[in-house]
Design an enzyme around this catalytic site. Structure first.
Site, PDB file in Angstrom:
ATOM      1  N   GLU A 120       0.775  -1.114  -0.031  1.00 34.97           N
ATOM      2  CA  GLU A 120      -0.167  -0.053  -0.062  1.00 34.97           C
ATOM      3  C   GLU A 120       0.896   1.219  -0.024  1.00 34.97           C
ATOM      4  O   GLU A 120       1.812   1.232   0.692  1.00 34.97           O
ATOM      5  CB  GLU A 120      -1.032   0.082   1.314  1.00 34.97           C
ATOM      6  N   GLU A 126     -12.832   2.668   4.194  1.00 33.23           N
ATOM      7  CA  GLU A 126     -11.704   2.958   5.351  1.00 33.23           C
ATOM      8  C   GLU A 126     -11.659   4.523   5.655  1.00 33.23           C
ATOM      9  O   GLU A 126     -10.914   4.981   5.483  1.00 33.23           O
ATOM     10  CB  GLU A 126     -10.491   2.323   4.855  1.00 33.23           C
TER      11      GLU A 126
END
Length: 284
Positions: free
Chosen positions: A161, A262
């Protein structure tokens, strides 16, 4: 807030990140809360920030809560230190943190396997003052290779990520191209091909990246997507990101993985932070 016009993304599969949503509840109550809100899939950061190797009873309790709620765990972080907080991962940090990451690898992989979770996220970590960057990168690659092999053992992908520079100024993985560079290095080192990109549209937007270009360039190397609006990291519709268009583009590019929610719920209970998404689209 009206629901989104999802267009080609109407069949997109959404999951709820239980480490940022429903945090007003104890950990073991969050899976059921997500289910009550209409979701059938959830994801988690490593829940025990101070314990890369928690007691078996703690693992069993969380597994039971997820199973009892009838939701699917679709993503799990390896140990990454204090999240949210000053840490941005552990695997590139020499000494105790790297040791904790390695101790966690098989525990996290086995826990994921026990719940049919097919994606494990490994956060790179911050630069350390006084430590050679090349030495940190060498350590990171060693640990990512170990993580990729453990993920492969349980039939999962390893996610890499990119975070964002304003919020993570000491993290070196703060662009999509840099994350893809690490993905390619891990795959070259293992020959497994199971390292993939985690495309977090909030983080990339904070970096000022061209999101349509990122999707066009890297959708084929992406195994998970996360969203929050910007500014504010709130629910879709609270900022200015064209998330409807971006999700539509992802769908048209052939992305069929999960889209992780998220984002921060704001000043309301998490259960009220999904009014942008019609209930019939919440079940994966």
């Amino acid at each position: 807030m009206p629901g989104f016009e999802l267009g080609a993304a109407a069949d997109q599969r959404f999951n709820v990140n239980l480490s940022i949503l429903f945090t007003e509840l104890p950990l073991l109550e969050r899976p059921a809360a997500a289910a009550a809100a209409g979701f059938t899939a959830v994801e988690l950061w490593w829940p025990w920030v101070d314990a890369p190797t928690p007691e078996r009873s703690e693992l069993d309790a969380l597994r039971g809560a997820i199973e009892d709620a009838g939701v699917q765990l679709t993503g799990l972080n390896f140990y990454a230190g204090q999240l949210p907080g000053p840490d941005r991962g552990a695997l590139s940090i020499p000494g105790e943190e790297s040791d904790k990451f390695r101790a966690n690898i098989d525990i996290a992989a086995d826990f994921a396997q026990s719940l049919g979770c097919k994606a494990l996220n490994a956060l790179y970590g911050n630069r350390v003052d006084g430590v050679d960057e090349a030495a940190q990168d060498e350590l990171a690659l060693e640990n990512l290779v170990l993580a990729a092999r453990a993920a492969d053992r349980v039939g999962a992908v390893l996610l890499i990520e990119a975070l964002n520079k304003p919020e993570s100024p000491k993290c070196p993985i703060v662009s999509a191209p840099k994350a893809i560079e690490i993905v390619d290095k891990v795959n070259a080192a293992t020959g497994l091909g199971n390292a993939k990109f985690l495309m977090d549209l909030y983080h990339l937007s904070m970096n000022g990246e061209d999101l349509p270009q990122v999707i066009s360039a890297y959708a084929d190397k992406t195994a998970h997507v996360q969203i929050a609006d910007n500014p504010g990291r709130g629910a879709p519709g609270t900022g200015s990101l064209p998330l409807e268009e971006l999700l539509d583009q992802l769908a048209k590019a052939g992305y069929e993985g999960y889209v992780g929610l998220e984002y921060k719920p704001g000043d309301r209970p998490s259960a009220e932070a999904f009014d942008w998404l019609p209930r019939e689209h919440r079940a994966a």
